[in-house]
Design a protein around this motif. Sequence first.
Motif, PDB file in Angstrom:
ATOM      1  N   LEU A 122       7.385 -17.866   4.581  1.00  0.00           N
ATOM      2  CA  LEU A 122       6.724 -18.198   5.923  1.00  0.00           C
ATOM      3  C   LEU A 122       5.559 -17.126   5.867  1.00  0.00           C
ATOM      4  CD1 LEU A 122       9.831 -18.193   8.213  1.00  0.00           C
ATOM      5  CD2 LEU A 122       8.303 -20.192   7.774  1.00  0.00           C
ATOM      6  N   PRO A 123       4.508 -17.459   6.448  1.00  0.00           N
ATOM      7  CA  PRO A 123       3.412 -16.797   6.608  1.00  0.00           C
ATOM      8  C   PRO A 123       3.668 -15.494   7.434  1.00  0.00           C
ATOM      9  CG  PRO A 123       2.678 -18.977   6.768  1.00  0.00           C
ATOM     10  CD  PRO A 123       4.079 -18.972   6.601  1.00  0.00           C
ATOM     11  N   GLU A 124       2.967 -14.355   7.232  1.00  0.00           N
ATOM     12  CA  GLU A 124       3.616 -13.015   8.226  1.00  0.00           C
ATOM     13  C   GLU A 124       3.226 -13.411   9.533  1.00  0.00           C
ATOM     14  OE1 GLU A 124       5.981 -10.070   8.057  1.00  0.00           O
ATOM     15  OE2 GLU A 124       5.494 -11.195   6.088  1.00  0.00           O
ATOM     16  N   ASP A 125       1.876 -14.059   9.797  1.00  0.00           N
ATOM     17  CA  ASP A 125       1.640 -14.007  11.327  1.00  0.00           C
ATOM     18  C   ASP A 125       2.648 -15.214  12.064  1.00  0.00           C
ATOM     19  OD1 ASP A 125       0.364 -16.373   9.873  1.00  0.00           O
ATOM     20  OD2 ASP A 125      -0.879 -16.671  11.216  1.00  0.00           O
ATOM     21  N   LEU A 126       2.984 -16.060  11.423  1.00  0.00           N
ATOM     22  CA  LEU A 126       4.144 -17.026  11.760  1.00  0.00           C
ATOM     23  C   LEU A 126       5.074 -16.394  12.071  1.00  0.00           C
ATOM     24  CD1 LEU A 126       4.841 -19.869  12.726  1.00  0.00           C
ATOM     25  CD2 LEU A 126       5.316 -20.490  10.259  1.00  0.00           C
ATOM     26  N   ARG A 127       5.792 -15.515  11.116  1.00  0.00           N
ATOM     27  CA  ARG A 127       7.130 -14.577  11.205  1.00  0.00           C
ATOM     28  C   ARG A 127       6.802 -13.739  12.373  1.00  0.00           C
ATOM     29  NH1 ARG A 127      10.369 -14.272   7.085  1.00  0.00           N
ATOM     30  NH2 ARG A 127      11.028 -12.221   7.701  1.00  0.00           N
ATOM     31  N   ASP A 128       5.915 -13.240  12.694  1.00  0.00           N
ATOM     32  CA  ASP A 128       5.773 -12.363  13.799  1.00  0.00           C
ATOM     33  C   ASP A 128       5.694 -13.194  15.263  1.00  0.00           C
ATOM     34  OD1 ASP A 128       5.200 -10.098  11.827  1.00  0.00           O
ATOM     35  OD2 ASP A 128       2.911 -10.106  12.337  1.00  0.00           O
ATOM     36  N   ARG A 172       3.139 -24.571  22.132  1.00  0.00           N
ATOM     37  CA  ARG A 172       2.614 -23.210  22.442  1.00  0.00           C
ATOM     38  C   ARG A 172       1.989 -22.493  21.524  1.00  0.00           C
ATOM     39  NH1 ARG A 172       6.124 -20.804  26.571  1.00  0.00           N
ATOM     40  NH2 ARG A 172       5.397 -19.058  25.937  1.00  0.00           N
ATOM     41  N   ARG A 173       1.949 -22.819  20.142  1.00  0.00           N
ATOM     42  CA  ARG A 173       1.140 -21.975  19.312  1.00  0.00           C
ATOM     43  C   ARG A 173      -0.138 -22.974  18.655  1.00  0.00           C
ATOM     44  NH1 ARG A 173       1.244 -21.456  14.020  1.00  0.00           N
ATOM     45  NH2 ARG A 173       0.991 -19.265  13.176  1.00  0.00           N
ATOM     46  N   PRO A 174      -0.937 -22.366  18.539  1.00  0.00           N
ATOM     47  CA  PRO A 174      -2.205 -23.148  18.062  1.00  0.00           C
ATOM     48  C   PRO A 174      -1.872 -23.174  16.415  1.00  0.00           C
ATOM     49  CG  PRO A 174      -2.984 -21.446  19.654  1.00  0.00           C
ATOM     50  CD  PRO A 174      -1.717 -21.161  19.303  1.00  0.00           C
ATOM     51  N   ALA A 175      -2.253 -24.198  15.890  1.00  0.00           N
ATOM     52  CA  ALA A 175      -1.947 -24.509  14.548  1.00  0.00           C
ATOM     53  C   ALA A 175      -2.932 -23.678  13.776  1.00  0.00           C
ATOM     54  CB  ALA A 175      -2.175 -25.762  13.857  1.00  0.00           C
ATOM     55  N   ALA A 176      -2.550 -22.995  12.734  1.00  0.00           N
ATOM     56  CA  ALA A 176      -3.453 -22.088  11.794  1.00  0.00           C
ATOM     57  C   ALA A 176      -3.481 -22.648  10.445  1.00  0.00           C
ATOM     58  CB  ALA A 176      -2.838 -20.657  11.628  1.00  0.00           C
ATOM     59  N   ALA A 177      -4.577 -22.375   9.869  1.00  0.00           N
ATOM     60  CA  ALA A 177      -5.016 -22.912   8.649  1.00  0.00           C
ATOM     61  C   ALA A 177      -4.074 -22.503   7.497  1.00  0.00           C
ATOM     62  CB  ALA A 177      -6.592 -22.461   8.216  1.00  0.00           C
ATOM     63  N   THR A 178      -3.033 -21.440   7.548  1.00  0.00           N
ATOM     64  CA  THR A 178      -2.303 -20.752   6.633  1.00  0.00           C
ATOM     65  C   THR A 178      -0.892 -21.488   6.829  1.00  0.00           C
ATOM     66  OG1 THR A 178      -1.988 -18.956   8.166  1.00  0.00           O
ATOM     67  CG2 THR A 178      -3.330 -18.997   6.395  1.00  0.00           C
ATOM     68  N   ASP A 179      -0.669 -22.335   8.086  1.00  0.00           N
ATOM     69  CA  ASP A 179       0.395 -22.910   8.262  1.00  0.00           C
ATOM     70  C   ASP A 179       0.953 -23.722   7.332  1.00  0.00           C
ATOM     71  OD1 ASP A 179       0.697 -21.461  10.680  1.00  0.00           O
ATOM     72  OD2 ASP A 179       0.229 -23.364  11.904  1.00  0.00           O
ATOM     73  N   PRO A 180       2.119 -23.670   6.879  1.00  0.00           N
ATOM     74  CA  PRO A 180       2.756 -24.665   5.756  1.00  0.00           C
ATOM     75  C   PRO A 180       3.211 -25.958   6.485  1.00  0.00           C
ATOM     76  CG  PRO A 180       4.518 -23.052   6.445  1.00  0.00           C
ATOM     77  CD  PRO A 180       3.246 -22.558   7.368  1.00  0.00           C
ATOM     78  N   HIS A 181       3.664 -26.862   5.619  1.00  0.00           N
ATOM     79  CA  HIS A 181       3.912 -28.022   6.000  1.00  0.00           C
ATOM     80  C   HIS A 181       5.634 -27.885   6.220  1.00  0.00           C
ATOM     81  CE1 HIS A 181       5.347 -32.182   6.110  1.00  0.00           C
ATOM     82  NE2 HIS A 181       6.244 -31.851   5.223  1.00  0.00           N
ATOM     83  N   PHE A 182       6.338 -28.188   7.452  1.00  0.00           N
ATOM     84  CA  PHE A 182       7.675 -27.857   7.718  1.00  0.00           C
ATOM     85  C   PHE A 182       8.636 -29.163   7.215  1.00  0.00           C
ATOM     86  CE2 PHE A 182       6.076 -24.288  10.069  1.00  0.00           C
ATOM     87  CZ  PHE A 182       6.767 -23.290   9.566  1.00  0.00           C
TER      88      PHE A 182
END
Length: 131
Positions: A119-125, A43-53
């Motif tokens: 966790l990046p702030e946008d991902l947390r939001d 549901r969430r488009p990947a972002a350049a700042t996304d970490p590896h999980f």
Amino acid sequence: MAKEAVEYLEFKVPFRDVDLHGEMFRAVYVHRAEEALTTFWARRPAAATDPHFTVSKVTCTLHAALHVGDVVRMDVHVSKIGGKSAGFLVRMMRSNEEVAETEIVWTACDREKREPVALPEDLRDWLYQFL
């Protein structure tokens, strides 16, 4: 107040997923939960700042056995958001009966070093809307 879960997948237990006693293999509960979580993330488009999980924890509580032909509905909840990790609860329902719940915890890691990172702030939001 908790947000509503997002319903994702429904499946019918196939013969290949049951043991000699007619009950669904325990590993399949986890496999199906991971499938639901993958659908949640789609549901969430990947972002350049996304970490590896990486998966840092998996627990599965079985309440009732599933059998061939049972129709199962799965929904995903965000169970917790930490500084470097996020937890997800996948519930499996047969009609109105909860048959299992699987908690999966993902830890955010640096893409190259694979060491835990915040966790990046946008991902947390984004995750907070499902908490």
